[in-house]
Design a protein around this motif. Sequence first.
Motif, PDB file in Angstrom:
ATOM      1  N   GLU A 126       0.806  -1.221   0.000  1.00 35.01           N
ATOM      2  CA  GLU A 126       0.000   0.000   0.000  1.00 35.01           C
ATOM      3  C   GLU A 126       0.837   1.268   0.000  1.00 35.01           C
ATOM      4  O   GLU A 126       0.517   2.211  -0.726  1.00 35.01           O
ATOM      5  N   ILE A 127       1.886   1.318   0.782  1.00 36.92           N
ATOM      6  CA  ILE A 127       2.693   2.546   0.826  1.00 36.92           C
ATOM      7  C   ILE A 127       3.401   2.755  -0.502  1.00 36.92           C
ATOM      8  O   ILE A 127       3.441   3.867  -1.025  1.00 36.92           O
ATOM      9  N   VAL A 179       1.112   4.267  -3.281  1.00 35.45           N
ATOM     10  CA  VAL A 179       0.695   5.671  -3.223  1.00 35.45           C
ATOM     11  C   VAL A 179       1.712   6.607  -3.849  1.00 35.45           C
ATOM     12  O   VAL A 179       1.396   7.747  -4.180  1.00 35.45           O
ATOM     13  N   ASN A 212       1.970  12.251  -0.686  1.00 37.66           N
ATOM     14  CA  ASN A 212       1.093  11.083  -0.828  1.00 37.66           C
ATOM     15  C   ASN A 212       1.320  10.074   0.301  1.00 37.66           C
ATOM     16  O   ASN A 212       0.373   9.412   0.736  1.00 37.66           O
ATOM     17  N   TYR A 233      -0.573  11.421   3.185  1.00 35.24           N
ATOM     18  CA  TYR A 233      -2.009  11.204   2.986  1.00 35.24           C
ATOM     19  C   TYR A 233      -2.395   9.750   3.241  1.00 35.24           C
ATOM     20  O   TYR A 233      -3.427   9.479   3.848  1.00 35.24           O
ATOM     21  N   TYR A 234      -1.575   8.811   2.763  1.00 37.55           N
ATOM     22  CA  TYR A 234      -1.860   7.395   3.017  1.00 37.55           C
ATOM     23  C   TYR A 234      -1.885   7.124   4.524  1.00 37.55           C
ATOM     24  O   TYR A 234      -2.796   6.459   5.030  1.00 37.55           O
ATOM     25  N   GLU A 253      -5.006   8.619   6.073  1.00 39.03           N
ATOM     26  CA  GLU A 253      -6.204   7.853   5.729  1.00 39.03           C
ATOM     27  C   GLU A 253      -6.294   6.559   6.527  1.00 39.03           C
ATOM     28  O   GLU A 253      -7.382   6.024   6.732  1.00 39.03           O
ATOM     29  N   ASN A 254      -5.151   6.047   6.943  1.00 40.04           N
ATOM     30  CA  ASN A 254      -5.086   4.800   7.700  1.00 40.04           C
ATOM     31  C   ASN A 254      -4.593   5.062   9.119  1.00 40.04           C
ATOM     32  O   ASN A 254      -3.828   4.275   9.684  1.00 40.04           O
TER      33      ASN A 254
END
Length: 181
Positions: A56-57, A60, A76, A79-80, A83-84
């Motif tokens: 996931e990282i 992004v 980004n 932001y990731y 969001e988590n």
Amino acid sequence: MTKKALAQSLKKLMLTIPLSKITVNDIVNDCEVNRRTFYYHFQDIYNLLEWIFKNEIASVMEEKKTCDSWQQGFLNIFYYLAENKKLVLNTYNSIGREQLETHLYRVVYYLVFDVVQEISVEMNVPEKEKEFIVNFYKVALVGLLLEWIRSNMVEDPVEIIDNLNKIISGNTHRALLKYKS
């Protein structure tokens, strides 16, 4: 598909349960698969957590790893993480912290590496010195991320990037010039 489903179950559970309290049974029950399926894909919960961050990282970042776009790539990452937030804070405050840090260091390393390679394309700078510069910035940038996480992610990531840009704008180029043969 199964890995993603297991990852979603772990992330869902981590919204309300500390990582240290989550069991493989909790994950497979939530995901509606058996334990054997879990162990077919992952050694343990920390291996699953590592897989989540690795996939996931890195995703992004997209292609935001150039001299002109690295700030957006770094933003980004913020932001990731935001969001988590529950997943990240739960991991940061547990024995799983190493998985988070390892993947932050890895993704930021490649972000900085690509920028240094781009800047130094016309320079005759030995690889050893380029590697030193990459590692210096990697540690500094991940340090900012970890401090932001430690302080509960309250500071605005855009403000952090703006301040960072004011401090280091042009410094990578100047550092490379100092090592130029």
